[in-house]
Design a protein around this motif. Structure first.
Motif, mmCIF file in Angstrom:
data_model
loop_
_atom_site.group_PDB
_atom_site.id
_atom_site.type_symbol
_atom_site.label_atom_id
_atom_site.label_comp_id
_atom_site.label_asym_id
_atom_site.label_seq_id
_atom_site.Cartn_x
_atom_site.Cartn_y
_atom_site.Cartn_z
ATOM 1 N N GLY A 1 0.820 -1.206 0.000
ATOM 2 C CA GLY A 1 0.000 0.000 0.000
ATOM 3 C C GLY A 1 0.852 1.254 0.000
ATOM 4 O O GLY A 1 0.555 2.215 -0.697
ATOM 5 N N ASP A 2 1.947 1.213 0.759
ATOM 6 C CA ASP A 2 2.808 2.398 0.847
ATOM 7 C C ASP A 2 3.398 2.748 -0.508
ATOM 8 O O ASP A 2 3.540 3.936 -0.839
ATOM 9 C CB ASP A 2 3.942 2.153 1.842
ATOM 10 N N ALA A 3 3.752 1.720 -1.274
ATOM 11 C CA ALA A 3 4.322 1.990 -2.598
ATOM 12 C C ALA A 3 3.282 2.717 -3.456
ATOM 13 O O ALA A 3 3.598 3.686 -4.161
ATOM 14 C CB ALA A 3 4.764 0.692 -3.265
ATOM 15 N N ALA A 4 2.017 2.260 -3.362
ATOM 16 C CA ALA A 4 0.956 2.930 -4.108
ATOM 17 C C ALA A 4 0.824 4.370 -3.649
ATOM 18 O O ALA A 4 0.705 5.303 -4.449
ATOM 19 C CB ALA A 4 -0.360 2.186 -3.911
ATOM 20 N N MET A 5 0.900 4.544 -2.331
ATOM 21 C CA MET A 5 0.758 5.892 -1.801
ATOM 22 C C MET A 5 1.902 6.779 -2.282
ATOM 23 O O MET A 5 1.679 7.941 -2.650
ATOM 24 C CB MET A 5 0.752 5.833 -0.282
ATOM 25 N N ALA A 6 3.115 6.219 -2.307
ATOM 26 C CA ALA A 6 4.254 7.001 -2.790
ATOM 27 C C ALA A 6 4.009 7.437 -4.226
ATOM 28 O O ALA A 6 4.244 8.595 -4.583
ATOM 29 C CB ALA A 6 5.526 6.173 -2.688
ATOM 30 N N LEU A 7 3.476 6.541 -5.032
ATOM 31 C CA LEU A 7 3.176 6.910 -6.416
ATOM 32 C C LEU A 7 2.129 8.019 -6.455
ATOM 33 O O LEU A 7 2.196 8.929 -7.290
ATOM 34 C CB LEU A 7 2.687 5.686 -7.189
ATOM 35 N N GLY A 8 1.157 7.933 -5.535
ATOM 36 C CA GLY A 8 0.165 8.995 -5.453
ATOM 37 C C GLY A 8 0.831 10.333 -5.160
ATOM 38 O O GLY A 8 0.490 11.362 -5.754
ATOM 39 N N LEU A 9 1.807 10.300 -4.254
ATOM 40 C CA LEU A 9 2.549 11.526 -3.935
ATOM 41 C C LEU A 9 3.263 12.061 -5.172
ATOM 42 O O LEU A 9 3.257 13.271 -5.442
ATOM 43 C CB LEU A 9 3.573 11.237 -2.835
ATOM 44 N N PHE A 10 3.887 11.145 -5.922
ATOM 45 C CA PHE A 10 4.616 11.589 -7.115
ATOM 46 C C PHE A 10 3.653 12.241 -8.108
ATOM 47 O O PHE A 10 3.964 13.266 -8.708
ATOM 48 C CB PHE A 10 5.310 10.414 -7.812
ATOM 49 N N LEU A 11 2.489 11.613 -8.253
ATOM 50 C CA LEU A 11 1.513 12.149 -9.204
ATOM 51 C C LEU A 11 1.037 13.529 -8.770
ATOM 52 O O LEU A 11 0.986 14.463 -9.571
ATOM 53 C CB LEU A 11 0.336 11.174 -9.314
ATOM 54 N N LEU A 12 0.740 13.651 -7.485
ATOM 55 C CA LEU A 12 0.279 14.955 -6.988
ATOM 56 C C LEU A 12 1.371 16.001 -7.165
ATOM 57 O O LEU A 12 1.100 17.139 -7.541
ATOM 58 C CB LEU A 12 -0.097 14.846 -5.506
ATOM 59 N N PHE A 13 2.624 15.590 -6.924
ATOM 60 C CA PHE A 13 3.718 16.549 -7.084
ATOM 61 C C PHE A 13 3.857 16.965 -8.536
ATOM 62 O O PHE A 13 4.111 18.123 -8.841
ATOM 63 C CB PHE A 13 5.023 15.940 -6.570
ATOM 64 N N ARG A 14 3.676 16.007 -9.430
ATOM 65 C CA ARG A 14 3.803 16.356 -10.844
ATOM 66 C C ARG A 14 2.719 17.341 -11.260
ATOM 67 O O ARG A 14 2.950 18.262 -12.025
ATOM 68 C CB ARG A 14 3.716 15.105 -11.711
ATOM 69 N N GLU A 15 1.525 17.145 -10.694
ATOM 70 C CA GLU A 15 0.420 18.017 -11.081
ATOM 71 C C GLU A 15 0.551 19.404 -10.476
ATOM 72 O O GLU A 15 0.248 20.401 -11.122
ATOM 73 C CB GLU A 15 -0.912 17.397 -10.648
ATOM 74 N N PHE A 16 0.965 19.461 -9.207
ATOM 75 C CA PHE A 16 0.876 20.739 -8.498
ATOM 76 C C PHE A 16 2.217 21.285 -8.044
ATOM 77 O O PHE A 16 2.293 22.420 -7.589
ATOM 78 C CB PHE A 16 -0.054 20.599 -7.287
ATOM 79 N N GLY A 17 3.274 20.465 -8.107
ATOM 80 C CA GLY A 17 4.591 20.960 -7.717
ATOM 81 C C GLY A 17 4.735 21.248 -6.239
ATOM 82 O O GLY A 17 5.604 22.006 -5.831
ATOM 83 N N THR A 18 3.891 20.646 -5.440
ATOM 84 C CA THR A 18 4.032 20.825 -3.998
ATOM 85 C C THR A 18 3.492 19.584 -3.303
ATOM 86 O O THR A 18 2.739 18.822 -3.899
ATOM 87 C CB THR A 18 3.267 22.062 -3.504
ATOM 88 N N LEU A 19 3.920 19.384 -2.076
ATOM 89 C CA LEU A 19 3.360 18.287 -1.303
ATOM 90 C C LEU A 19 2.709 18.801 -0.030
ATOM 91 O O LEU A 19 2.294 18.031 0.820
ATOM 92 C CB LEU A 19 4.453 17.263 -0.959
ATOM 93 N N ASP A 20 2.638 20.119 0.090
ATOM 94 C CA ASP A 20 1.990 20.721 1.244
ATOM 95 C C ASP A 20 0.491 20.420 1.190
ATOM 96 O O ASP A 20 -0.168 20.672 0.178
ATOM 97 C CB ASP A 20 2.240 22.227 1.219
ATOM 98 N N ILE A 21 -0.029 19.878 2.287
ATOM 99 C CA ILE A 21 -1.398 19.354 2.223
ATOM 100 C C ILE A 21 -2.411 20.466 1.955
ATOM 101 O O ILE A 21 -3.289 20.341 1.098
ATOM 102 C CB ILE A 21 -1.744 18.618 3.530
ATOM 103 N N GLN A 22 -2.264 21.585 2.677
ATOM 104 C CA GLN A 22 -3.240 22.665 2.490
ATOM 105 C C GLN A 22 -3.151 23.242 1.084
ATOM 106 O O GLN A 22 -4.152 23.486 0.422
ATOM 107 C CB GLN A 22 -3.014 23.767 3.528
#
Lengths: 104, 496, 611
Positions: C175-196
């Motif tokens: 599951g964590d690997a999937a979540m990490a990929l989710g993080l990568f995708l979100l970073f690619r889309e928005f260029g940030t990992l800040d939740i707010q």
């Protein structure tokens, strides 16, 4: 004296014949003494060709090389005969095919 | 910087000579030499102005580098003795010297025969590696690249374990053959330079400006790629590594895993990609596929091993796959990740090899089926093994995580599919790391067995690495800032 | 208090460090004092934070963690109502469980190691909930996973415990690997990992139902499913019961397993943009809660029953999240932490007093022998069954009713949820009746001491009265319309658990109806075994993943790639053998070959010269 009395081709033909004879002897004879003798024949055939060529062109180089061949032959014979003695002592035969220890 | 090389090289001779005086002396001499070299480096770097570290190292301006030395060597062929140091080189040189110290500690009580020659080889291989990390003349680079092989070959061939001659020969032939391919490439590059400008040059900066025919550039790039990928090692050129590691003495394994492999990564980063940006970009999918394959393949094979050292060796193959991926993703994030991975992997794997070495020294086996439950006998060693296992599987808060995360994050921006495949490595990494821990230190124990726990020297070495990995994991920013200018200057679109 | 937020995770961390490096200098009393005290101190910090909280989110940045290119993630905290709820649960319940452990684990050879791991876990869990960016959250996320591994395998001298620990780590790592990929995708889309920042950027950039949003949230869901032991990654939790019981209470009931719920709640702004993922959350929750409830019914190991019931209750939370009942889910998370910790601690007390007996068939009649434990267990079971006025009632009822209101499949979700509630009551009270009533088989040899009794009593109070606690999450989540379903829906939702208790009474205590004939029959047996084995999911995964992987390793062990190089070596050897055959050692043969070579060479020269 200028030039050669007989045609060069004849002398070269003779030298080739002698060389071929020597080579054949080298290849077919198993007695090491005959092998050495064949070698002598080959060397001398080459020497003959040199002398003839030297005479033909009127150059001294041919005779110079003949002197060199002579010394080489002498050296070769002395080493060769030493080897013959060693082979005779080790293998109790003069058959060259007995000495195959360098087989890979 | 040439003094650094001289200190190590002459120190090696001194260590060898001191054996005549006392068999214990060489290790003290070597310790003094490496410490002195490290001190020299620290002092030299500390004296630089702070702004120097944020300058972009530019080709034509030696003063933008942290250090720069250049003599004529063979001017007729345009060969110079040119050394230079930027943040990247500094990081790797510091890592080299540090791991030199650690390797020394690992061999302290293990090597009791021909100690002088051993320490000399140790120092000489350090010399070669330090030279590789600083050389900016391709000919000089090649010389150092080959020079470091010989002492390492001797380390494995003389002080190795049961199958040492096979392993050392394999190591030598693999690296030598691939190194020759690189030599051909270097000569072609210099020759092309001569064709274009009329004079030979082996200088990195001159060759950077070469305009090569794309087809030729591809083949020349391939020569470099093969040399460095064999060294890295990337799949499928990795097969020398498990043998070499398994048979090498502990110090040899530490140096091999810690720094020799990094010369491959460094070579890719400094030479193979920047010299041929277009060919490398075209080749990137293949390189990335090899990297991803290496991650999975290494992990699967690591799981299959019953030999402790072999398992760690295959885990190196897996970890180096991340480096290959990061380098060929070729953006700031991924390249920085690859650099952090070099350092973090250097530390964590070196530590695991030290643990393997200590186990072999104490139990005379590397076979994990004869271990198990060692925590009971040696809890400190167990705790260290646990820590470095966790580091190796990429637990956040430790250096390897930062590296793998940055690599994957950068990779995902350019090749999401590759990132997905590589992410599988996160799972398989956990599988083999944990099984290793289970088979060696956990499980039913045997109190009768005498396995002495770590003493002060070993514990101090381990704690040093623990501290560094934690530091790298929670505060990697200083390292990232140190290497950022170097990375910026290598990446395309950087200021000239 | 804002400046001292860092103390909350730092205190347990400091204690863990001291315990790891100084274990040889501390006696058991100091170890316990340090381990329990540090969590208590962190709890006090949380309390002070709550008291001084003005309602606005608090933030603190300690240092820049990683800043490369666009990425910039700090070690920085973000505290809002949701975080405060989590913080109180973690430090409050955590403190009680630490205290309980001080007695439960006394005499263990690795007392200091236990508290070090436990403190480390609390640190990681606090980091997880306090993180203001997904990277730091991931640090806590993996950190709790590692601590879970360490604590499940705490008694690693038994190889089975090690296997359970590895399973827990590896399955959640998927599951964590999937979540990490989710993080990568979100970073690619928005260029940030800040939740707010992610939340507002996503709301601005994505349409509702954007495919990327669905993909990103689905990947995050993968992480949540792994950590929270939901279908299809739930298989690790029952095995994780190999750890010490307080560990099960803290990690595998109250805190870590609810991290998935927290993650989804924390990133609800993203999930709101992806209705298909939300529907998947609800359906996963429903399926899991039913599957786990049926399985719990067929177990005999007291801890495994509780483990399956945990899976089932988290299923409710997922269901609530999926239908948009955010605060109800978090509320259930909190009440579940109280009553499930209570149940586990009570079960631990039974195990502790009964010489490590886990099988409920060998227990019985403990009501009078262990009165406090009985009372605790009864309250816990009542709250778990959501009997009216207990804490579980309030929270579960909210979820069930919200499920009914969900558009489209709502009534189905509701029907499944109330069926689950019925089953919950059935297996909970089966446990109560079998363990505490009837004939006394095994007699306890001791009573729980004060350090165990105190946490039980406090948790009893919270399990009963926790339903009246308000949680300050109104400002975090979008306000949902109050659910006002028909009266019969309310009645059924409340009535079915009561029916479940009654049925448990009939089946297991009064024995008015003997169902053993039904169970003994062939289809009954088949079904029983199927449910007992957790619907054979483990077997399926074994066949699907483990066996092929091990087969692959066996296949590759001989290193096929090396064969390639072996082939090169063999080729060289072959050629050299052929060539060395020509080296016969016969002088005359050499001469012949030489002569032939000269002739050939001469011929070549002749031709080249144009002769």
């Amino acid at each position: 004296m200028d030039g050669l009395q007989v045609p060069l081709e004849h002398v070269l033909g003779l030298a080739s014949l002698l060389f071929a004879l020597g080579l054949t002897g080298l290849m077919v004879r198993r007695n090491i003494l005959f092998v050495l003798m064949s070698l002598e024949v080959m060397l001398n055939s080459a020497a003959l060709a040199f002398v003839a060529a030297g005479a033909h062109w009127g150059q001294p180089d041919g005779q110079v090389v003949f002197m060199l061949v002579l010394t080489v032959t002498a050296a070769e014979v002395s080493v060769g005969l030493g080897l013959v003695l060693q082979i005779q002592r080790r293998f109790h035969t003069l058959d060259i095919d007995a000495a195959t220890r360098l087989r890979g | 910087m040439i003094y650094l090389l001289l200190i190590l090289f002459l120190g090696g001779g001194l260590a060898w000579a001191s054996e005549r005086w006392n068999p214990q002396a060489p290790r003290w001499v070597a310790l003094a030499v490496v410490s002195f070299a490290l001190l020299y480096l620290v002092v030299a770097v500390a004296r630089l102005p702070v702004e120097q570290f944020s300058l972009l190292p530019a080709a034509s301006q030696p003063d933008t580098w942290l250090a720069h030395t250049r003599f004529d060597w063979m001017p007729r062929f345009g060969i110079h003795f040119e050394l230079a140091m930027d943040g990247l080189s500094l990081t790797l040189v510091a890592l080299t010297l540090l791991l030199g110290l650690i390797a020394l500690s690992a061999s302290w009580s293990e090597i009791d025969q021909r100690t002088g020659f051993f320490q000399a080889n140790l120092l000489w291989s350090l010399t070669g590696v330090v030279g590789v990390f600083m050389a900016l003349d391709l000919f000089l680079f090649f010389v150092f690249y080959e020079v470091m092989l010989v002492p390492m070959y001797l380390l494995i061939a003389i002080w190795g374990h049961e199958a040492r001659s096979y392993a050392s020969m394999k190591f030598f032939i693999f690296t030598q053959a691939s190194g020759l391919l690189m030599l051909v490439s270097i000569v072609v590059l210099a020759y092309q330079h001569a064709l274009q400008t009329g004079s030979f040059s082996f200088s990195y900066f001159d060759l950077l400006d070469n305009r090569l025919d794309p087809a030729l550039a591809f083949w020349v790039m391939l020569g470099f790629f093969l040399a460095f990928t064999v060294k890295l090692p990337g799949f499928p050129f990795h097969t020398w590594l498990p043998d070499a590691h398994t048979q090498a003495p502990t110090a040899g394994s530490v140096l091999l895993a810690g720094i020799l492999l990094k010369t491959g990564a460094y070579g890719l980063l400094r030479f193979a990609i920047p010299l041929f940006p277009d060919a490398a970009a075209e080749f990137a999918p293949v390189a990335m596929a090899l990297g991803a394959a290496g991650i999975i393949y290494g992990a699967v094979l690591a799981f299959a091993q019953s030999d402790f050292k072999r398992l760690v060796a295959y885990s190196s193959v897996s970890h180096m796959g991340f480096v290959l991926l990061g380098l060929y993703a070729w953006n700031s994030l991924a390249v920085q990740g690859a650099i952090v991975q070099m350092v973090a992997h250097g530390l964590s794997t070196a530590a695991l090899f030290m643990i393997a070495g200590s186990l072999q020294q104490r139990m005379h086996t590397r076979d994990m089926s004869r271990m198990g439950g060692l925590w009971l006998n040696a809890p400190r060693m167990g705790a260290c093994a646990l820590f470095f296992t966790m580091a190796s599987l990429g637990l956040p808060g430790l250096g390897n995580f930062v590296a793998e995360f940055l690599v994957l994050l950068g990779l995902f921006q350019v090749a999401p599919r590759m990132a997905v495949i590589a992410a599988v490595g996160l799972v398989t990494g956990a599988v083999y790391s944990l099984i290793m821990l289970q088979r060696s230190f956990q499980g039913p124990g045997d109190l009768e067995r005498t396995v002495p726990d770590y003493g002060r020297r070993e514990l101090a070495t381990m704690l040093l690495m623990v501290a560094l990995l934690i530091w790298l994991g929670v505060n990697p920013q200083p390292l990232l800032e140190l290497t950022q200018p170097a990375v910026d200057s290598l990446l395309p679109g950087a200021a000239p | 208090m804002t400046d001292l937020l860092w103390l909350i995770p730092a205190l347990p961390l400091a204690s863990a460090t001291l315990l790891i490096f100084g274990s040889q200098w501390w006696g058991p009393r100091s170890v316990a004092a340090l381990g329990v005290g540090s969590v208590a101190a962190a709890g006090v910090c949380v309390l002070l934070t709550i008291l001084s909280w003005q309602g606005a989110p608090l933030q603190q940045t300690l240092w820049t963690w990683i800043a490369v290119g666009e990425l910039s993630a700090g070690v920085s905290f973000y505290i809002d109502g949701l975080t405060l709820v989590m913080l109180s649960v973690i430090t409050g319940v955590g403190f009680l469980i630490h205290l309980y452990s001080a007695e439960f684990m006394s005499g263990d050879a690795s007392y200091a190691r236990y508290f070090a791991y436990l403190n480390l876990f609390v640190t990681a869990m606090l980091t997880l909930v306090m993180a203001d960016n997904l990277l730091l959250l991931f640090l806590g996320w993996e950190g709790v996973g590692a601590c879970s591994y360490l604590l499940v395998g705490f008694w690693h001298f038994d190889a089975a415990n090690g296997a359970a620990a590895r399973k827990a780590f590896v399955v959640t790592r998927v599951g964590d690997a999937a979540m990490a990929l989710g993080l990568f995708l979100l970073f690619r889309e928005f260029g940030t990992l800040d939740i707010q920042a992610l939340g507002s950027a996503a709301t601005a950039q994505w349409e509702v139902g954007d495919p990327t949003a669905v993909l990103a949230t689905a990947l995050l869901l993968g992480g949540a499913v792994g950590k929270s032991a939901q279908l299809p990654l739930h298989t690790w939790l029952p095995d994780a019961m190999a750890g010490p019981t307080p560990v099960s209470a803290l990690i595998h009931a109250a805190t870590m397993v609810t991290a998935g719920v927290y993650l989804i709640a924390r990133t609800h702004e993203l999930f709101l943009l992806a209705p298909p993922t939300l529907a998947a959350v609800a359906i996963i929750g429903l399926l899991t809660l039913l599957l786990a409830a049926f399985t719990a019914l067929c177990q005999n190991d007291i801890k495994r029953i509780l483990a399956w019931s945990t899976i089932s209750q988290i299923g409710y939370m997922f269901l609530g999240l999926g239908v948009g009942a955010w605060s109800a889910s978090i509320f259930h998370l909190m009440t579940h932490a109280f009553f499930k910790a209570l149940l586990f601690l009570a079960a631990g007390a039974i195990i502790h007093c009964l010489h490590h007996e886990h099988d409920i068939r060998k227990m019985g009649g403990l009501r009078s022998r262990l009165p406090l434990v009985f009372l605790s267990f009864l309250i816990g079971a009542a709250a778990l069954s959501a009997l009216p006025l207990t804490s579980g009632f309030f929270s579960k009822d909210l979820i069930v009713l919200a499920a009914f209101e969900a558009p489209g499949i709502g009534p189905w979700l509701w029907a499944g949820a109330v069926l689950g509630a019925f089953l919950t009551a059935l297996y909970s009270f089966r446990l109560v009746f079998v363990v505490f009533f009837g004939r006394a088989d095994t007699l306890p040899d001791r009573q729980p001491g004060p350090a165990m009794a105190m946490p039980l009593s406090v948790l009893c109070v919270f399990s009963l009265a926790g339903g009246w606690l308000g949680i300050p999450v109104a400002s975090v989540f979008p306000t949902a319309a109050e659910a006002h379903p028909a009266l019969w829906v309310e009645a059924v939702s409340i009535g079915l658990p009561l029916l479940g208790v009654a049925m448990a009474y009939v089946l297991f205590l009064g024995r008015q109806w003997d169902a053993s004939g039904l169970v003994e029959s062939a289809p009954g047996q088949t079904l029983f075994r199927f449910w007992h084995a957790g619907w054979r999911v483990d077997g399926l995964y074994d066949w699907l993943w483990v066996k092929p992987f091990v087969g692959l390793t066996v296949l590759l062990k001989s290193e096929p790639v090396d064969r390639l190089y072996g082939a090169v070596v063999a080729l060289c050897q072959f050629c050299h053998q052929q060539l060395s055959r020509s080296q016969s050692g016969r002088l005359r043969q050499y001469a012949t070959v030489m002569a032939a070579g000269v002739i050939v060479l001469l011929g070549v020269v002749w031709r080249a010269a144009g002769g």
